[in-house]
Write a protein that holds these residues in place. Structure first.
Motif, short mmCIF file in Angstrom:
data_model
loop_
_atom_site.label_atom_id
_atom_site.label_comp_id
_atom_site.label_asym_id
_atom_site.label_seq_id
_atom_site.Cartn_x
_atom_site.Cartn_y
_atom_site.Cartn_z
N THR A 58 23.49 -22.68 34.41
CA THR A 58 24.79 -22.59 33.73
C THR A 58 24.72 -21.65 32.52
N MET A 59 23.58 -21.66 31.84
CA MET A 59 23.47 -20.79 30.65
C MET A 59 23.57 -19.32 31.03
N PHE A 60 23.05 -19.00 32.19
CA PHE A 60 23.12 -17.60 32.61
C PHE A 60 24.22 -17.36 33.65
N ARG A 61 25.10 -18.36 33.81
CA ARG A 61 26.28 -18.28 34.65
C ARG A 61 25.93 -17.87 36.08
N VAL A 62 24.92 -18.50 36.61
CA VAL A 62 24.51 -18.23 38.00
C VAL A 62 24.64 -19.54 38.77
N ILE A 63 25.14 -19.42 40.03
CA ILE A 63 25.29 -20.65 40.81
C ILE A 63 24.09 -20.79 41.74
N ASP A 64 23.31 -21.79 41.50
CA ASP A 64 22.12 -22.19 42.25
C ASP A 64 21.48 -21.15 43.18
N ASN A 65 21.27 -19.94 42.70
CA ASN A 65 20.50 -18.97 43.49
C ASN A 65 19.38 -18.44 42.60
N MET A 119 6.57 -20.23 30.15
CA MET A 119 7.73 -21.12 30.16
C MET A 119 8.70 -20.71 29.05
N TYR A 120 9.98 -20.70 29.37
CA TYR A 120 11.00 -20.44 28.37
C TYR A 120 11.83 -21.72 28.21
N VAL A 121 12.06 -22.10 26.99
CA VAL A 121 12.96 -23.22 26.72
C VAL A 121 14.11 -22.66 25.88
N ILE A 122 15.31 -22.74 26.42
CA ILE A 122 16.44 -22.05 25.77
C ILE A 122 17.52 -23.07 25.39
N GLN A 123 17.89 -23.03 24.14
CA GLN A 123 18.90 -23.98 23.68
C GLN A 123 20.13 -23.21 23.20
N ASN A 124 21.29 -23.67 23.66
CA ASN A 124 22.52 -23.00 23.23
C ASN A 124 22.88 -23.51 21.83
N VAL A 125 22.80 -22.62 20.84
CA VAL A 125 23.17 -23.05 19.48
C VAL A 125 24.42 -22.30 19.02
N SER A 126 25.26 -21.96 20.04
CA SER A 126 26.44 -21.13 19.74
C SER A 126 27.37 -21.75 18.73
#
Ligand code: C2E
Ligand code: MG
Ligand code: MG
Length: 558
Positions: A58-65, A119-126
């Motif tokens: 969802t963060m990168f706006r991709v649907i399960d691919n 590993m990348y851990v990305i948090q939306n802090v918008s």
């Protein structure tokens, strides 16, 4: 999956219930990751994305691919320039209509030294973009490199020093890329930005998470760290490794590092940075990476430099610069020409030698103004000598490496020939070997054009660089000027003489003349003659002297 032992999966330090099955464990962990609020992405050791949780999609706006996610994420990741190491930072992610602020944590995963992947851990802090936190981030960070900006760096260093162990020594390391302005001008802003991002990344690899570093301005970065962790050799090696990737045939990068040891933690951080930068500016050698430590003499020199720069324009307008002529000789004492060497004839301080002001003007990109002025004095001198007993003499002038970028050199000299109605074959142009190797293609063309206009071109200080021979295959000049200084710099005189001997032979074979400069003794003259050199310049014959003295000394003609 079933035969995989938990020990292998977690290494030796993980705790687990021996009665639970491996499958159960894996299922629980992946479920936990899958439902985490943060986007989590795993790359294998080859950098291929092999797992991402729901949130990452969802963060990168991709649907399960996974393949599409991989491409989208990878394009974004590459723009960050992250390659190795463990870091965290904030990053703006742009979609077509929205900007989001992501906090990213990157970690290389290794098991007992064997790298398994990352590993990348990305948090939306918008949400913090619109509030104080976002505002604070923008005020203290640099948009291009995402490091601290000047203000952010100063504040973070202050905090670091306040909290640091009192007995530990800290340093400020300041980095400067030599002639970065030129890189921007020659190769464009994108290339410049690319280099800056690489430097930022390189810095992040050199430090630990508790160190503070940032981009202070333009191509200048600074870092504050404990002195005992500053490993000069390791840092030089890592800069060299990175710089080699950014170097091409047409340009190379030179990183200068100035180090200031902090004695008084209460000192303004900007002063500490000024001092580290002063140390940077003392670096003269052209190695890929050089380190200089600050000392108090540098402060005095910096003040002198400031004085030179602030009075330079006034000095040019008021004709305070002049030329001294150093005669050039055949082996008997006859002369065939002279080199025009700049002198600052200061009304209060007397005659100032070029070593005081040339490098200052070069660093400040002002040398072209002085050189134009000196060339004009030389041309005017040749004009004055027309119809006199000195009319057969040539005068050589120096071209600074930077002139090649700031001036249309051929036009400048063609214009002087016209203006003073002189024979171009009497105005010789000295281009240093270093200038030529900085941009061989450009110089090869320039030298060809100058020779077409009738000028004689000399390669000055030949042998002082490290690619002299290589350069000769592309450059067709009239004269090699070999500086005897190169003999002094070496321990093994026998080897140096063999090289000198072959260089003289080779120049003659290539149809070039050879002038040896820096000849100081009779012995030197004798062995140079034995080697076949016929033209000389040096204190053995004459020191550089005012034009009047020159005319007086050689009043009986030449
Ligand atoms: P260069 O072009 O290689 O000039 C030769 C330098 O060697 C001169 O120093 C000269 O005085 C010195 N020299 C001559 N004979 C001997 C000797 O026997 N022994 C020793 N040890 N030195 C000798 P100077 O006049 O101090 O100039 C130094 C450098 O400053 C020049 O080296 C040149 O690179 C630069 N320079 C001088 N005038 C100008 C100028 O108008 N424009 C530019 N761009 N650079 C200049
Ligand atoms: Mg010279
Ligand atoms: Mg020279």
């Amino acid at each position: 999956m079933t035969e995989m032992k938990p020990e292998n999966l977690f290494g030796t330090t993980a705790y687990y219930d021996k009665n639970s099955s491996c499958e159960e464990l894996v299922q629980l962990i992946s479920c936990g990751i899958q439902q985490d609020e943060k986007g989590i992405i795993f790359l294998n050791e080859n950098g291929r994305c092999i797992y991402a949780n729901k949130r990452a999609f969802t963060m990168f706006r991709v649907i399960d691919n996974l393949t599409i996610l991989y491409d989208t994420f990878d394009a974004w990741r590459r723009s960050l320039g992250v390659e190795e190491g463990t870091t965290s930072w904030c990053e703006v992610y742009k979609t077509s209509n929205k900007e989001r602020l992501y906090h990213v944590r990157y970690k290389v995963l290794n098991d007992n030294g064997k790298i398994l992947g990352s590993m990348y851990v990305i948090q939306n802090v918008s949400e913090s973009m619109d509030n104080d936190l976002g505002e604070q981030y923008r005020l203290t960070h640099d948009e291009l490199t995402r490091l601290y900006n000047k203000e952010g760096f100063f504040a973070a260093v202050r905090k670091l020093l306040e909290e640091a162990e009192p007995d530990r020594d800290y340093i400020i390391v300041y980095s400067n890329i030599k002639d970065f302005k030129l890189i921007n001008q020659l190769f464009g802003l994108n290339k410049g930005n690319d280099i800056l991002i690489n430097v930022a990344d390189m810095l992040s690899q050199m430090v630990k998470e508790e160190d503070v570093y940032g981009r202070i301005n333009g191509d200048q970065f600074a870092l504050c760290m404990p002195k005992d962790r500053f490993d000069e050799k390791k840092i030089i090696a890592s800069v060299k490794e990175r710089a080699s990737r950014l170097t091409s045939r047409t340009y190379s990068i030179h990183v200068q590092l100035g180090v200031y040891e902090i004695y008084d933690r209460r000192m303004d951080v900007s002063f500490m940075c000024d001092r580290a930068y002063m140390a940077c500016k003392t670096i003269k050698r052209d190695n890929v990476c050089e380190v200089a430590w600050y000392n108090d003499d540098m402060l005095i020199n910096a003040l002198l430099e400031k004085e030179i720069l602030s009075s330079f324009d006034f000095a040019i307008i008021n004709k305070q610069f002049g030329i001294y002529l150093q005669p050039q000789h055949y082996s008997d004492s006859r002369i065939f020409g002279a080199e025009a060497l700049a002198r600052w004839l200061h009304p209060e301080n007397g005659v100032i030698e070029p070593e005081v002001f040339i490098s200052v003007l070069e660093r400040a990109d002002l040398i072209y103004k002085l050189d134009k002025y000196i060339w004009e004095l030389a041309a005017a001198q040749l004009a004055k000598w027309k119809g006199t007993k000195w009319e057969k003499l040539s005068i050589s002038v120096n071209v600074s490496p930077k002139d090649i970028y700031y001036l249309d050199i051929k036009k400048e000299f063609d214009d002087l020939v016209k203006k003073y109605d002189i024979n171009p074959a009497r105005l010789n142009i000295e281009i240093t070997e270093t200038a030529v190797t900085t941009d061989v293609n450009k110089c090869a063309k320039l030298i060809m054009d100058l020779r077409k206009s009738g000028f004689l071109v000399e390669i000055d200080d030949f042998g002082s660089g490290y690619s002299s021979l290589n350069m000769l295959k592309d450059i067709n000049a009239d004269v090699l000027k070999i500086d005897m200084g190169f003999l002094k710099k070496t321990e093994d005189h026998k080897r140096a003489r063999v090289i000198l001997n072959y260089t003289i032979d080779m120049a003659h074979e290539l149809g070039m003349g050879v002038i040896t400069e820096g000849v100081e003794t009779k012995d030197q003259l004798a062995f140079l003659e034995e080697m076949g050199c016929k033209l000389f310049q040096g204190y053995y014959f004459d020191m550089p002297m005012p034009v009047k003295d020159f005319e007086e000394k050689y009043k009986d003609g030449v």
